[in-house]
Design a protein around this motif. Structure first.
Motif, mmCIF file in Angstrom:
data_model
loop_
_atom_site.group_PDB
_atom_site.id
_atom_site.type_symbol
_atom_site.label_atom_id
_atom_site.label_comp_id
_atom_site.label_asym_id
_atom_site.label_seq_id
_atom_site.Cartn_x
_atom_site.Cartn_y
_atom_site.Cartn_z
ATOM 1 N N THR A 1 -38.579 3.858 65.945
ATOM 2 C CA THR A 1 -37.922 2.538 65.987
ATOM 3 C C THR A 1 -37.598 2.068 67.500
ATOM 4 O OG1 THR A 1 -35.705 3.581 65.965
ATOM 5 C CG2 THR A 1 -36.889 3.148 63.924
ATOM 6 N N ASP A 2 -37.909 2.766 68.389
ATOM 7 C CA ASP A 2 -37.601 2.600 69.887
ATOM 8 C C ASP A 2 -36.081 2.562 69.937
ATOM 9 O OD1 ASP A 2 -40.258 1.690 70.696
ATOM 10 O OD2 ASP A 2 -39.889 -0.098 69.432
ATOM 11 N N GLY A 3 -35.529 3.905 69.344
ATOM 12 C CA GLY A 3 -34.081 3.866 69.780
ATOM 13 C C GLY A 3 -33.079 3.356 69.085
ATOM 14 N N HIS A 4 -33.215 3.476 67.414
ATOM 15 C CA HIS A 4 -31.983 2.785 66.911
ATOM 16 C C HIS A 4 -30.711 3.509 66.913
ATOM 17 C CE1 HIS A 4 -34.305 0.218 63.549
ATOM 18 N NE2 HIS A 4 -34.343 -0.155 64.714
ATOM 19 N N ILE A 5 -29.894 3.070 66.959
ATOM 20 C CA ILE A 5 -28.423 3.287 67.131
ATOM 21 C C ILE A 5 -28.121 4.381 66.035
ATOM 22 C CG2 ILE A 5 -27.179 1.560 66.039
ATOM 23 C CD1 ILE A 5 -25.993 3.459 69.459
ATOM 24 N N ASP A 6 -28.477 4.232 64.814
ATOM 25 C CA ASP A 6 -28.122 5.111 63.671
ATOM 26 C C ASP A 6 -28.408 6.516 63.721
ATOM 27 O OD1 ASP A 6 -30.422 4.460 62.949
ATOM 28 O OD2 ASP A 6 -30.078 3.886 60.767
ATOM 29 N N ASN A 7 -29.452 6.646 64.675
ATOM 30 C CA ASN A 7 -29.646 8.023 65.024
ATOM 31 C C ASN A 7 -29.099 8.992 66.011
ATOM 32 O OD1 ASN A 7 -31.687 9.532 63.271
ATOM 33 N ND2 ASN A 7 -33.320 9.647 64.783
ATOM 34 N N ILE A 8 -28.205 8.010 66.610
ATOM 35 C CA ILE A 8 -27.411 8.633 67.963
ATOM 36 C C ILE A 8 -25.856 8.393 67.838
ATOM 37 C CG2 ILE A 8 -29.604 8.726 69.300
ATOM 38 C CD1 ILE A 8 -28.294 6.143 70.741
ATOM 39 N N ALA A 9 -25.348 7.462 67.444
ATOM 40 C CA ALA A 9 -24.019 7.302 67.570
ATOM 41 C C ALA A 9 -23.500 6.502 66.432
ATOM 42 C CB ALA A 9 -23.505 6.518 68.919
ATOM 43 N N ARG A 10 -22.015 6.799 65.825
ATOM 44 C CA ARG A 10 -21.787 5.917 64.624
ATOM 45 C C ARG A 10 -20.287 5.825 64.710
ATOM 46 N NH1 ARG A 10 -24.940 7.128 60.089
ATOM 47 N NH2 ARG A 10 -23.557 5.578 58.933
ATOM 48 N N PHE A 11 -19.709 4.800 64.173
ATOM 49 C CA PHE A 11 -18.333 4.626 64.039
ATOM 50 C C PHE A 11 -17.975 5.257 62.778
ATOM 51 C CE2 PHE A 11 -18.892 0.523 66.532
ATOM 52 C CZ PHE A 11 -17.869 0.781 67.397
ATOM 53 N N VAL A 12 -16.983 5.661 62.702
ATOM 54 C CA VAL A 12 -16.341 6.711 61.747
ATOM 55 C C VAL A 12 -14.907 6.319 61.322
ATOM 56 C CG1 VAL A 12 -17.948 8.625 62.023
ATOM 57 C CG2 VAL A 12 -15.596 8.698 63.133
ATOM 58 N N GLY A 13 -14.246 5.209 61.981
ATOM 59 C CA GLY A 13 -12.973 4.766 61.766
ATOM 60 C C GLY A 13 -12.710 3.676 63.022
ATOM 61 N N PRO A 14 -11.640 2.996 62.940
ATOM 62 C CA PRO A 14 -11.368 2.203 63.949
ATOM 63 C C PRO A 14 -11.004 2.952 65.266
ATOM 64 C CG PRO A 14 -10.055 1.613 62.044
ATOM 65 C CD PRO A 14 -10.668 3.016 61.617
ATOM 66 N N GLY A 15 -11.798 2.611 66.160
ATOM 67 C CA GLY A 15 -11.467 3.198 67.502
ATOM 68 C C GLY A 15 -12.362 4.664 67.553
ATOM 69 N N ARG A 16 -12.893 5.192 66.602
ATOM 70 C CA ARG A 16 -13.489 6.406 66.396
ATOM 71 C C ARG A 16 -14.931 6.434 66.374
ATOM 72 N NH1 ARG A 16 -11.708 8.499 61.810
ATOM 73 N NH2 ARG A 16 -12.158 10.478 62.185
ATOM 74 N N VAL A 17 -15.718 7.397 67.040
ATOM 75 C CA VAL A 17 -17.035 7.291 67.006
ATOM 76 C C VAL A 17 -17.614 8.706 66.975
ATOM 77 C CG1 VAL A 17 -17.698 5.190 67.975
ATOM 78 C CG2 VAL A 17 -17.472 7.185 69.524
ATOM 79 N N VAL A 18 -18.627 9.121 66.597
ATOM 80 C CA VAL A 18 -19.425 10.255 66.744
ATOM 81 C C VAL A 18 -20.745 10.145 67.422
ATOM 82 C CG1 VAL A 18 -18.081 11.327 64.781
ATOM 83 C CG2 VAL A 18 -20.400 10.260 64.426
ATOM 84 N N CYS A 19 -21.019 11.336 67.969
ATOM 85 C CA CYS A 19 -22.550 11.482 68.656
ATOM 86 C C CYS A 19 -22.818 12.909 68.772
ATOM 87 C CB CYS A 19 -22.490 10.811 69.933
ATOM 88 S SG CYS A 19 -21.323 11.635 70.977
ATOM 89 N N GLN A 20 -23.892 13.254 69.093
ATOM 90 C CA GLN A 20 -24.256 14.594 69.073
ATOM 91 C C GLN A 20 -24.259 15.074 70.354
ATOM 92 O OE1 GLN A 20 -27.477 15.278 65.627
ATOM 93 N NE2 GLN A 20 -28.333 14.024 67.316
ATOM 94 N N ALA A 21 -24.115 16.678 70.202
ATOM 95 C CA ALA A 21 -23.970 17.446 71.264
ATOM 96 C C ALA A 21 -25.423 18.174 71.618
ATOM 97 C CB ALA A 21 -22.770 18.553 71.358
ATOM 98 N N ALA A 22 -26.112 18.560 72.780
ATOM 99 C CA ALA A 22 -27.320 19.351 72.577
ATOM 100 C C ALA A 22 -27.152 20.735 71.961
ATOM 101 C CB ALA A 22 -27.653 19.650 74.087
ATOM 102 N N ALA A 23 -28.107 21.164 71.345
ATOM 103 C CA ALA A 23 -28.082 22.436 70.595
ATOM 104 C C ALA A 23 -28.318 23.455 71.520
ATOM 105 C CB ALA A 23 -29.241 22.476 69.534
ATOM 106 N N GLY A 24 -29.099 23.256 72.589
ATOM 107 C CA GLY A 24 -29.095 24.389 73.480
ATOM 108 C C GLY A 24 -29.872 23.810 74.976
ATOM 109 N N ASP A 25 -30.454 24.709 75.870
ATOM 110 C CA ASP A 25 -31.070 24.150 76.910
ATOM 111 C C ASP A 25 -32.476 23.725 76.779
ATOM 112 O OD1 ASP A 25 -28.843 24.833 78.553
ATOM 113 O OD2 ASP A 25 -29.726 26.686 79.265
#
Length: 341
Positions: free
Chosen positions: A204-228
């Motif tokens: 999709t050329d970098g859709h946001i729904d695969n990397i960062a999401r709102f989960v509440g007012p003023g609250r977001v989630v994103c991912q941390a790397a699983a390893g080097d």
């Protein structure tokens, strides 16, 4: 066909954690779009529908007699079956975005150019109208190209998106200022938070729904790397840093929770794939999270359960939807569209 809603009114898009009237999704029906193998994606869709049906009305599009028969055999009476024509099952991008005005609910419809001209399929341009008709929702049209997975809303005027998608020359050829004006017109957006890019090899050329999401007012989630060896390590760190420095439309500094990422994941063709735990769907009473049998799966589910204490967090395998080659490439958020109450 319902008439277009053309009145000049203020539009708001409810956040995805709002109570839902229904969740829309679709049954894989074209074997050519799935490397000749419909069994794997159908297994994932059936598991998703079964999980959602615990506390949600699910409306499943089926394209043709064989699709309906196989869906009924797999799912019985767990959902409502709706005959419709569609190219593939990515309803987040081809379906309507349900919004509200003072006149009631509207279905926002945008132009499509097949994800920048890469996947031109019949009926992808019209399935959104069919969903609006069945849901008895007036349509409001916009003439610019937009996929629903390219934006994420907080319900209060803030939108997350990526430059890689929205400012891509293969979509509208927008400048940042033009994009922000269009989002303000279509969604009543008051603040746009821009992420540079998404995961490697994302169709999709970098859709946001695969990397960062709102989960509440003023609250977001994103991912941390699983390893080097995580191929997206630098990208994931940059996303987290951008979000941590951002404020929303109300001036709040964002609270950022980092969820363990999938890490290096290769599909059946040996390709590095954009597998992501961020492609979850929030529904009434539960959150369905794509999982891939990796070492970070259980820590990711536990972290998301802490983020959603009032929901049941359920992990459902999604390797079939991720696919390989030109087939697949997404997961549960990509194939669903929520209809708020």
């Amino acid at each position: 066909m319902l008439p277009d809603a053309t009145e000049t009114t203020t539009i708001t898009v409810p956040p995805e954690w709002a109570l839902l009237k229904a969740v829309w999704t679709a049954w894989p029906a074209d074997a050519d779009e799935w490397n000749g193998d419909l069994e794997a994606p159908r297994r994932d869709v059936a598991a998703l529908v079964t999980a959602l049906a615990e506390a949600n009305k699910v409306r499943l599009l089926v394209n043709g007699p064989e699709a309906e028969a196989s869906a009924r055999a797999a799912l019985g009476g767990t959902c409502e079956f709706v005959q419709a024509r569609y190219g593939d099952i990515w309803l987040r991008d081809t379906g309507p975005i349900f919004a509200r005005t003072h006149l009631g609910q509207v279905a926002l419809r945008f132009a499509t150019n097949s994800w920048g001209g890469k996947y031109d399929l019949p009926d992808d341009a019209t399935v959104g109208d069919d969903i609006a008709r069945v849901s008895e929702t007036d349509i409001r049209r916009f003439d610019f190209v937009l996929e629903g997975g390219a934006i994420d809303h907080d319900g209060e005027g803030t939108i997350l998106t990526t430059r890689q998608t929205l400012l891509n020359p293969n979509r509208n050829g927008w400048t940042r200022e033009q994009a922000e004006a269009a989002l303000a017109e279509a969604f009543g957006a008051r603040k746009i938070i821009w992420i540079d890019e998404g995961l490697k090899n994302d169709h999709t050329d970098g859709h946001i729904d695969n990397i960062a999401r709102f989960v509440g007012p003023g609250r977001v989630v994103c991912q941390a790397a699983a390893g080097d060896d995580d191929p997206n390590k630098e990208t994931l760190d940059a996303i987290a840093a951008t979000l941590a420095a951002a404020t929303d439309a109300s001036g709040r500094k964002l609270q950022v929770a980092r969820i363990p990422g999938v890490g290096l994941y290769r599909n059946a063709h040996g390709e590095v794939s954009p597998a992501s735990h961020m492609n979850f769907i929030i529904a009434n009473g539960l959150v369905v999270v794509p999982v891939y049998g990796t070492a970070t799966q259980e820590p990711a589910l536990a972290a998301l359960q802490a983020v959603f204490p009032d929901h049941k967090v359920v992990g459902v395998p999604s390797q079939g939807l991720l696919g390989a080659g030109t087939a697949g490439g997404g997961s549960f958020h990509c194939i669903t569209q929520q209809e708020p109450r």
